[in-house]
Design an enzyme around this catalytic site. Sequence first.
Site, PDB file in Angstrom:
ATOM      1  N   GLY A  28      79.818  19.784 -21.573  1.00 44.10           N
ATOM      2  CA  GLY A  28      79.691  20.567 -20.342  1.00 44.10           C
ATOM      3  C   GLY A  28      80.244  21.976 -20.519  1.00 44.10           C
ATOM      4  O   GLY A  28      79.561  22.978 -20.245  1.00 44.10           O
TER       5      GLY A  28
ATOM      6  N   THR B  27      86.477  16.297 -27.368  1.00 47.79           N
ATOM      7  CA  THR B  27      86.268  15.236 -26.381  1.00 47.79           C
ATOM      8  C   THR B  27      86.698  13.910 -26.984  1.00 47.79           C
ATOM      9  O   THR B  27      86.424  13.636 -28.155  1.00 47.79           O
ATOM     10  CB  THR B  27      84.801  15.095 -25.884  1.00 47.79           C
ATOM     11  OG1 THR B  27      84.666  13.835 -25.210  1.00 47.79           O
ATOM     12  CG2 THR B  27      83.764  15.158 -26.968  1.00 47.79           C
TER      13      THR B  27
ATOM     14  N   ASP C 108      85.355  11.326 -26.215  1.00 47.99           N
ATOM     15  CA  ASP C 108      84.141  10.500 -26.262  1.00 47.99           C
ATOM     16  C   ASP C 108      83.402  10.593 -27.600  1.00 47.99           C
ATOM     17  O   ASP C 108      82.542   9.762 -27.886  1.00 47.99           O
ATOM     18  CB  ASP C 108      83.167  10.917 -25.146  1.00 47.99           C
ATOM     19  CG  ASP C 108      83.781  10.842 -23.760  1.00 47.99           C
ATOM     20  OD1 ASP C 108      84.743  10.065 -23.589  1.00 47.99           O
ATOM     21  OD2 ASP C 108      83.320  11.564 -22.861  1.00 47.99           O
TER      22      ASP C 108
ATOM     23  N   ARG D 227      93.377   9.356 -22.687  1.00 53.71           N
ATOM     24  CA  ARG D 227      93.399  10.813 -22.862  1.00 53.71           C
ATOM     25  C   ARG D 227      94.811  11.335 -23.085  1.00 53.71           C
ATOM     26  O   ARG D 227      94.996  12.529 -23.360  1.00 53.71           O
ATOM     27  CB  ARG D 227      92.795  11.485 -21.624  1.00 53.71           C
ATOM     28  CG  ARG D 227      91.329  11.176 -21.407  1.00 53.71           C
ATOM     29  CD  ARG D 227      90.532  12.427 -21.151  1.00 53.71           C
ATOM     30  NE  ARG D 227      90.976  13.164 -20.013  1.00 53.71           N
ATOM     31  CZ  ARG D 227      90.323  13.252 -18.848  1.00 53.71           C
ATOM     32  NH1 ARG D 227      89.182  12.622 -18.699  1.00 53.71           N
ATOM     33  NH2 ARG D 227      90.785  13.966 -17.871  1.00 53.71           N
TER      34      ARG D 227
HETATM   35  O1  F6P Z   1      84.671  13.049 -21.082  1.00 54.71           O
HETATM   36  C1  F6P Z   1      85.953  12.545 -21.159  1.00 54.71           C
HETATM   37  C2  F6P Z   1      86.198  11.529 -20.090  1.00 54.71           C
HETATM   38  O2  F6P Z   1      87.501  11.024 -20.251  1.00 54.71           O
HETATM   39  C3  F6P Z   1      85.169  10.402 -20.035  1.00 54.71           C
HETATM   40  O3  F6P Z   1      85.373   9.443 -21.032  1.00 54.71           O
HETATM   41  C4  F6P Z   1      85.350   9.901 -18.617  1.00 54.71           C
HETATM   42  O4  F6P Z   1      84.186   9.296 -18.107  1.00 54.71           O
HETATM   43  C5  F6P Z   1      85.648  11.170 -17.870  1.00 54.71           C
HETATM   44  O5  F6P Z   1      86.124  12.117 -18.807  1.00 54.71           O
HETATM   45  C6  F6P Z   1      86.654  10.999 -16.778  1.00 54.71           C
HETATM   46  O6  F6P Z   1      86.754  12.185 -16.081  1.00 54.71           O
HETATM   47  P1  F6P Z   1      87.900  12.490 -14.995  1.00 54.71           P
HETATM   48  O7  F6P Z   1      89.107  12.941 -15.739  1.00 54.71           O
HETATM   49  O8  F6P Z   1      87.323  13.546 -14.164  1.00 54.71           O
HETATM   50  O9  F6P Z   1      88.158  11.210 -14.262  1.00 54.71           O
END
Ligand code: F6P
Length: 361
Positions: free
Chosen positions: A117, A138, A140, A288
């Site tokens: 993004g 990321t 991901d 994360r």
């Molecule tokens: O893209 C990273 C990520 O942690 C994805 O794995 C997850 O779907 C999303 O971001 C969660 O986003 P947020 O922090 O907005 O809940």
Amino acid sequence: MKKIVISTGGGDAPGLNAVIYAVVHACHLRGWEVYGSRSGYGGLLDPDELRRLTLADVDGIYATGGTILGSTNKGNPFSMPVENLAGEIQVVDISDKIIRNFKRMGFDCHIAIGGDGSLAIAQQFFEKGMSVIGVPKTIDNDLEATDRTFGFDTAVSTATEALDKLHSTAKSHDRVMVVEVMGRESGWIALYSGISGGADAIFLPEIPFDIDCLCNKISDNELHDKDYAIVVVAEGASARGGKVVSKGRGELGREEVILGGIGEWVAEQIRQRTKKDTRSLVLGHLQRGGSPTTFDRLLALRFGAAAVRLVEEGGYGRMVALSGSGMVSVPLIDAIKSRKKVDLTSDKVLTAREIGICLGD
Ligand code: F6P
């Protein structure tokens, strides 16, 4: 002398601070100035959100999680939803203002650290005349054009550690534990952690799953005197003929839906079909957090240093990337064309099958 602005966009990932550390050091060595923009493009809209980064500011941060600059995954400057006085939502484009400020402040380059993004936004700014260099981030691992993104290794380690811990409690209670992991439409975290963490089944977004296949696996376990099971479900996985489970769009300005809920759905199916005691948990943002693993730290530091070398070469509109074991650069546009999916013919998928893991097909 060059003047660089650096930003972190999208969901945070362990290793962001290591990139910032490397950029500040590599620029210092060249006598260049680095400024940090808060929460993505905040510093290019409001001078209070911009700060000069010195060696003292980044002391020791390579080992820390999160980002000292803050991040956001809402508010695309090209289509920013704002509420007017009448309470209506209007979509505005503030990209011209950002470009004007970038030029007025005398920046030579913007180093944008982000996932698909944020890098898509960086590409749009590049097309509008901003000198941009991308750094792939990321958890991901779903960015094309780089073999790895930083953050992924740490997320996989966290998920694997969680699976290790779940084994003993699942075994003590003869239970099925269903663990939902992140990854959006790609199953990298699920596959890597599931294999390494001894999962009995792994459901990936890339393979719509058949729940009966999992129930057969659980019965088969019992035939072999194994009365418990660990199931890893990627948040973007779905049952054959079913839909991805989401919680809607969430906050104003967010472009992607919030995924989640498939783990509990799978758990309920197991309960109904096998009558086994089953629990589900969502690892969520734990994946994360924390300090980056050695792999992610090193990769992030290498990306940061490579990005500064790319500034020196004038490689604007490009992204630093890992290819095999070396650093390369690729056009930013190549990184964002599509999301990198798990290759179902890869040896990791074959390994999963050969060690008896059910992949739902
Ligand atoms: O893209 C990273 C990520 O942690 C994805 O794995 C997850 O779907 C999303 O971001 C969660 O986003 P947020 O922090 O907005 O809940």
